[in-house]
Write a protein that holds these residues in place. Structure first.
Motif, PDB file in Angstrom:
ATOM      1  N   SER A  40     -21.445 -37.774  18.693  1.00 26.00           N
ATOM      2  CA  SER A  40     -21.910 -37.042  17.312  1.00 26.00           C
ATOM      3  C   SER A  40     -23.140 -37.574  16.721  1.00 26.00           C
ATOM      4  CB  SER A  40     -20.756 -37.365  16.283  1.00 26.00           C
ATOM      5  OG  SER A  40     -20.401 -38.539  15.857  1.00 26.00           O
ATOM      6  N   CYS A  41     -23.494 -38.771  16.919  1.00 27.89           N
ATOM      7  CA  CYS A  41     -24.575 -39.340  16.587  1.00 27.89           C
ATOM      8  C   CYS A  41     -25.465 -40.362  17.277  1.00 27.89           C
ATOM      9  CB  CYS A  41     -24.562 -40.314  15.218  1.00 27.89           C
ATOM     10  SG  CYS A  41     -25.742 -40.589  14.068  1.00 27.89           S
ATOM     11  N   ASP A  42     -25.286 -41.540  17.414  1.00 28.40           N
ATOM     12  CA  ASP A  42     -26.111 -42.357  18.204  1.00 28.40           C
ATOM     13  C   ASP A  42     -25.405 -43.389  19.257  1.00 28.40           C
ATOM     14  OD1 ASP A  42     -25.343 -43.881  15.973  1.00 28.40           O
ATOM     15  OD2 ASP A  42     -27.165 -45.213  16.083  1.00 28.40           O
ATOM     16  N   GLU A  43     -24.043 -43.152  19.301  1.00 30.59           N
ATOM     17  CA  GLU A  43     -23.037 -43.878  20.349  1.00 30.59           C
ATOM     18  C   GLU A  43     -22.633 -42.811  21.268  1.00 30.59           C
ATOM     19  OE1 GLU A  43     -23.747 -47.103  17.575  1.00 30.59           O
ATOM     20  OE2 GLU A  43     -22.411 -44.959  17.081  1.00 30.59           O
ATOM     21  N   THR A  44     -22.867 -43.129  22.450  1.00 25.57           N
ATOM     22  CA  THR A  44     -22.135 -42.390  23.681  1.00 25.57           C
ATOM     23  C   THR A  44     -20.910 -43.213  23.960  1.00 25.57           C
ATOM     24  OG1 THR A  44     -24.217 -41.944  24.394  1.00 25.57           O
ATOM     25  CG2 THR A  44     -22.481 -41.081  25.786  1.00 25.57           C
ATOM     26  N   SER A  45     -19.825 -42.530  23.775  1.00 28.59           N
ATOM     27  CA  SER A  45     -18.386 -43.395  23.987  1.00 28.59           C
ATOM     28  C   SER A  45     -17.625 -42.354  24.890  1.00 28.59           C
ATOM     29  CB  SER A  45     -17.974 -43.726  22.812  1.00 28.59           C
ATOM     30  OG  SER A  45     -16.729 -44.525  22.903  1.00 28.59           O
ATOM     31  N   ALA A  46     -16.678 -43.086  25.882  1.00 23.08           N
ATOM     32  CA  ALA A  46     -15.626 -42.458  26.323  1.00 23.08           C
ATOM     33  C   ALA A  46     -14.577 -43.303  26.370  1.00 23.08           C
ATOM     34  CB  ALA A  46     -15.946 -42.039  27.785  1.00 23.08           C
ATOM     35  N   ALA A  47     -13.197 -42.851  26.197  1.00 22.94           N
ATOM     36  CA  ALA A  47     -11.843 -43.898  26.200  1.00 22.94           C
ATOM     37  C   ALA A  47     -10.900 -42.880  26.986  1.00 22.94           C
ATOM     38  CB  ALA A  47     -11.741 -44.097  24.856  1.00 22.94           C
ATOM     39  N   VAL A  48     -10.006 -43.734  27.365  1.00 23.31           N
ATOM     40  CA  VAL A  48      -8.635 -43.226  27.892  1.00 23.31           C
ATOM     41  C   VAL A  48      -7.553 -43.873  26.931  1.00 23.31           C
ATOM     42  CG1 VAL A  48      -7.200 -43.162  29.649  1.00 23.31           C
ATOM     43  CG2 VAL A  48      -9.267 -43.327  30.445  1.00 23.31           C
ATOM     44  N   VAL A  49      -6.821 -42.953  26.323  1.00 25.11           N
ATOM     45  CA  VAL A  49      -6.000 -43.177  25.282  1.00 25.11           C
ATOM     46  C   VAL A  49      -4.503 -42.686  25.564  1.00 25.11           C
ATOM     47  CG1 VAL A  49      -5.214 -43.032  23.005  1.00 25.11           C
ATOM     48  CG2 VAL A  49      -7.685 -43.310  23.407  1.00 25.11           C
ATOM     49  N   VAL A  50      -3.403 -43.349  25.683  1.00 26.37           N
ATOM     50  CA  VAL A  50      -2.264 -42.996  26.128  1.00 26.37           C
ATOM     51  C   VAL A  50      -1.425 -43.104  24.695  1.00 26.37           C
ATOM     52  CG1 VAL A  50      -0.068 -43.464  27.399  1.00 26.37           C
ATOM     53  CG2 VAL A  50      -2.302 -44.175  28.262  1.00 26.37           C
ATOM     54  N   ASN A  51      -0.797 -41.728  24.669  1.00 30.05           N
ATOM     55  CA  ASN A  51       0.333 -41.362  23.523  1.00 30.05           C
ATOM     56  C   ASN A  51      -0.529 -41.503  22.235  1.00 30.05           C
ATOM     57  OD1 ASN A  51       1.979 -40.660  25.509  1.00 30.05           O
ATOM     58  ND2 ASN A  51       2.992 -42.528  25.658  1.00 30.05           N
ATOM     59  N   GLY A  52      -1.668 -41.462  22.103  1.00 28.94           N
ATOM     60  CA  GLY A  52      -2.279 -41.457  20.892  1.00 28.94           C
ATOM     61  C   GLY A  52      -2.510 -43.045  20.342  1.00 28.94           C
ATOM     62  N   ARG A  53      -1.859 -43.968  20.883  1.00 32.54           N
ATOM     63  CA  ARG A  53      -1.809 -45.357  20.233  1.00 32.54           C
ATOM     64  C   ARG A  53      -2.090 -46.349  20.934  1.00 32.54           C
ATOM     65  NH1 ARG A  53       0.730 -45.119  14.716  1.00 32.54           N
ATOM     66  NH2 ARG A  53       1.816 -43.434  14.567  1.00 32.54           N
ATOM     67  N   GLU A  54      -2.343 -46.253  22.421  1.00 32.31           N
ATOM     68  CA  GLU A  54      -2.239 -47.089  23.358  1.00 32.31           C
ATOM     69  C   GLU A  54      -3.934 -47.175  24.156  1.00 32.31           C
ATOM     70  OE1 GLU A  54      -0.989 -49.370  27.407  1.00 32.31           O
ATOM     71  OE2 GLU A  54       0.241 -47.702  26.476  1.00 32.31           O
ATOM     72  N   VAL A  55      -5.100 -47.938  23.927  1.00 28.65           N
ATOM     73  CA  VAL A  55      -6.134 -47.706  24.381  1.00 28.65           C
ATOM     74  C   VAL A  55      -6.346 -48.506  25.923  1.00 28.65           C
ATOM     75  CG1 VAL A  55      -8.616 -47.867  24.148  1.00 28.65           C
ATOM     76  CG2 VAL A  55      -7.103 -47.420  22.231  1.00 28.65           C
ATOM     77  N   LEU A  56      -6.594 -47.876  26.840  1.00 23.63           N
ATOM     78  CA  LEU A  56      -6.597 -48.305  28.198  1.00 23.63           C
ATOM     79  C   LEU A  56      -8.137 -48.543  28.356  1.00 23.63           C
ATOM     80  CD1 LEU A  56      -4.586 -46.032  30.570  1.00 23.63           C
ATOM     81  CD2 LEU A  56      -3.946 -48.050  29.056  1.00 23.63           C
ATOM     82  N   SER A  57      -9.177 -47.845  27.737  1.00 20.73           N
ATOM     83  CA  SER A  57     -10.519 -48.445  27.840  1.00 20.73           C
ATOM     84  C   SER A  57     -11.203 -47.537  26.761  1.00 20.73           C
ATOM     85  CB  SER A  57     -11.138 -47.831  29.158  1.00 20.73           C
ATOM     86  OG  SER A  57     -11.033 -46.441  29.344  1.00 20.73           O
ATOM     87  N   ASN A  58     -12.315 -48.084  26.227  1.00 25.23           N
ATOM     88  CA  ASN A  58     -13.069 -47.614  25.213  1.00 25.23           C
ATOM     89  C   ASN A  58     -14.509 -48.006  25.274  1.00 25.23           C
ATOM     90  OD1 ASN A  58     -13.735 -46.415  22.529  1.00 25.23           O
ATOM     91  ND2 ASN A  58     -13.102 -48.181  21.511  1.00 25.23           N
ATOM     92  N   ILE A  59     -15.185 -47.302  25.930  1.00 21.71           N
ATOM     93  CA  ILE A  59     -16.697 -47.700  26.248  1.00 21.71           C
ATOM     94  C   ILE A  59     -17.494 -47.267  25.484  1.00 21.71           C
ATOM     95  CG2 ILE A  59     -18.283 -47.749  28.091  1.00 21.71           C
ATOM     96  CD1 ILE A  59     -15.839 -49.172  28.968  1.00 21.71           C
ATOM     97  N   ILE A  60     -18.586 -48.041  24.789  1.00 17.75           N
ATOM     98  CA  ILE A  60     -19.657 -47.448  23.996  1.00 17.75           C
ATOM     99  C   ILE A  60     -20.839 -47.883  24.228  1.00 17.75           C
ATOM    100  CG2 ILE A  60     -20.286 -47.704  21.405  1.00 17.75           C
ATOM    101  CD1 ILE A  60     -17.396 -48.511  20.803  1.00 17.75           C
TER     102      ILE A  60
END
Length: 341
Positions: free
Chosen positions: A14-34
């Protein structure tokens, strides 16, 4: 029958960070790349939309690939693709939206458009897995300042908002005026630790209509006037004192108004969200005042305060389980309002 885990690949641009993540069931983050662009925009003194868009195009594919690799998953494992479609810079949003649409279509999974502000609120569901509505949330970032009553997942009532500058925007403008540069929020927070926050009495906007809206243009103008007057009189400007006094004026009104919201809705739980949620003065003041009143206050971890895709994946999960997905015709909506669908 065992409940299936829902794995969502989320994209934020949306602004100046390109990010991708994989999230399980809305609470568990398997990856969060920024992939941050702060270094690129610092020399311009702020985000340049065209530059941001071009950078998103350059890095979005490797960022998504890295998110999948870190999660140890392939596209075949993904149940839905989520993407921020507003609010934000239209060119930046379009990069993420178009990529997400193509990806969801190619792997034949649902597409979920996510409101960026709802994403910020949902960051708290990741760090505080026990958190459930209802609660009051204060969203404070470079582009947004809201007090929101979250009655249920996906059900929001805006109780207060800024009538002019967002809090983070005011931080950036004041930082620039006292020579600290961009990004202003972290720099003001840092130098304020060595300043006297009672040195200068900057104004706090209070409205006579009993609203808990905000206005930060007055305090920003007061800082600029103080600097101009000092320069004309050849008086020394103690940057640390100006920063600390300004920060105190902003933080106090944020805290006062969110506590009024709790009283109004008879709620004893607050979740803070957005980039300014990482401000140490806001955290300390909020914890102190909430502690006096027996109110529980929650903050996301520092990484989840700024723009990131994990928060988008969390928000998307609650949309998904409620049956709300997006058409392949989804478009960027730069002025998207909270709760708007």
């Amino acid at each position: 029958m065992e409940k299936k885990d829902i794995k969502i690949l989320a994209i934020e641009s949306s602004c100046d960070e390109t990010s991708a993540a994989v999230v399980v069931n809305g609470r568990e983050v398997l990856s969060n790349i920024i992939a941050s662009q702060i270094d690129i925009h610092t020399k311009f003194g702020g985000v340049v939309p065209e530059v941001a868009s071009r950078k998103h195009i350059e890095v979005i594919v490797p960022v998504v690939e890295e998110a999948l690799n870190e999660a140890n998953l392939t596209l075949e494992d993904i149940d839905a693709v989520a993407v921020t479609y507003g609010p934000g810079l239209v060119g930046a949003l379009l990069v993420g939206v178009q990529y997400a649409k193509a990806l969801a279509y190619a792997i034949d999974v649902p597409l979920i458009g996510v409101n960026h502000i709802e994403g910020h609120i949902s960051a708290n569901f990741i760090d505080h897995k026990e958190l459930e509505p209802p609660f009051i949330t204060l969203v404070v970032s470079g582009g947004h300042t809201y007090i929101v009553y979250m009655e249920d997942f996906g059900k929001f009532e805006i109780l207060g908002q800024t009538r002019d500058d967002a809090a983070g925007e005011a931080f950036d403008k004041v930082a620039r005026s006292i020579g600290l540069g961009y990004p202003g929020g972290p720099k003001i927070d840092k130098v304020s630790k060595n300043g006297n926050d009672d040195a200068i009495k900057f104004p706090k906007a209070n409205f006579h209509d009993n609203s808990i809206d905000f206005s930060f243009s007055g305090v920003k103008s007061a800082v600029l006037n103080y600097i101009n007057n000092a320069n004309m009189k050849n008086e020394e400007i103690i940057v640390e004192d100006v920063a600390a006094s300004f920060q105190k004026a902003v933080v106090e009104v944020l805290v006062e108004n969110v506590l009024k919201a709790c009283k109004k809705k008879k709620v004893d739980k607050i979740a803070i969200a957005g980039g300014v949620a990482s401000n140490s003065c806001l955290r300390a003041t909020m914890e102190k005042e909430c502690g006096k009143r027996g109110i529980k206050v929650l903050f996301p971890s520092l990484k989840l305060c700024t723009d990131n895709a994990a928060m988008i994946g969390s928000a998307a999960y609650f949309e998904y389980i409620n049956g709300r997905t997006s058409e392949i015709t989804l478009n960027a909506v730069p002025n998207l309002k909270l709760g708007q669908r």
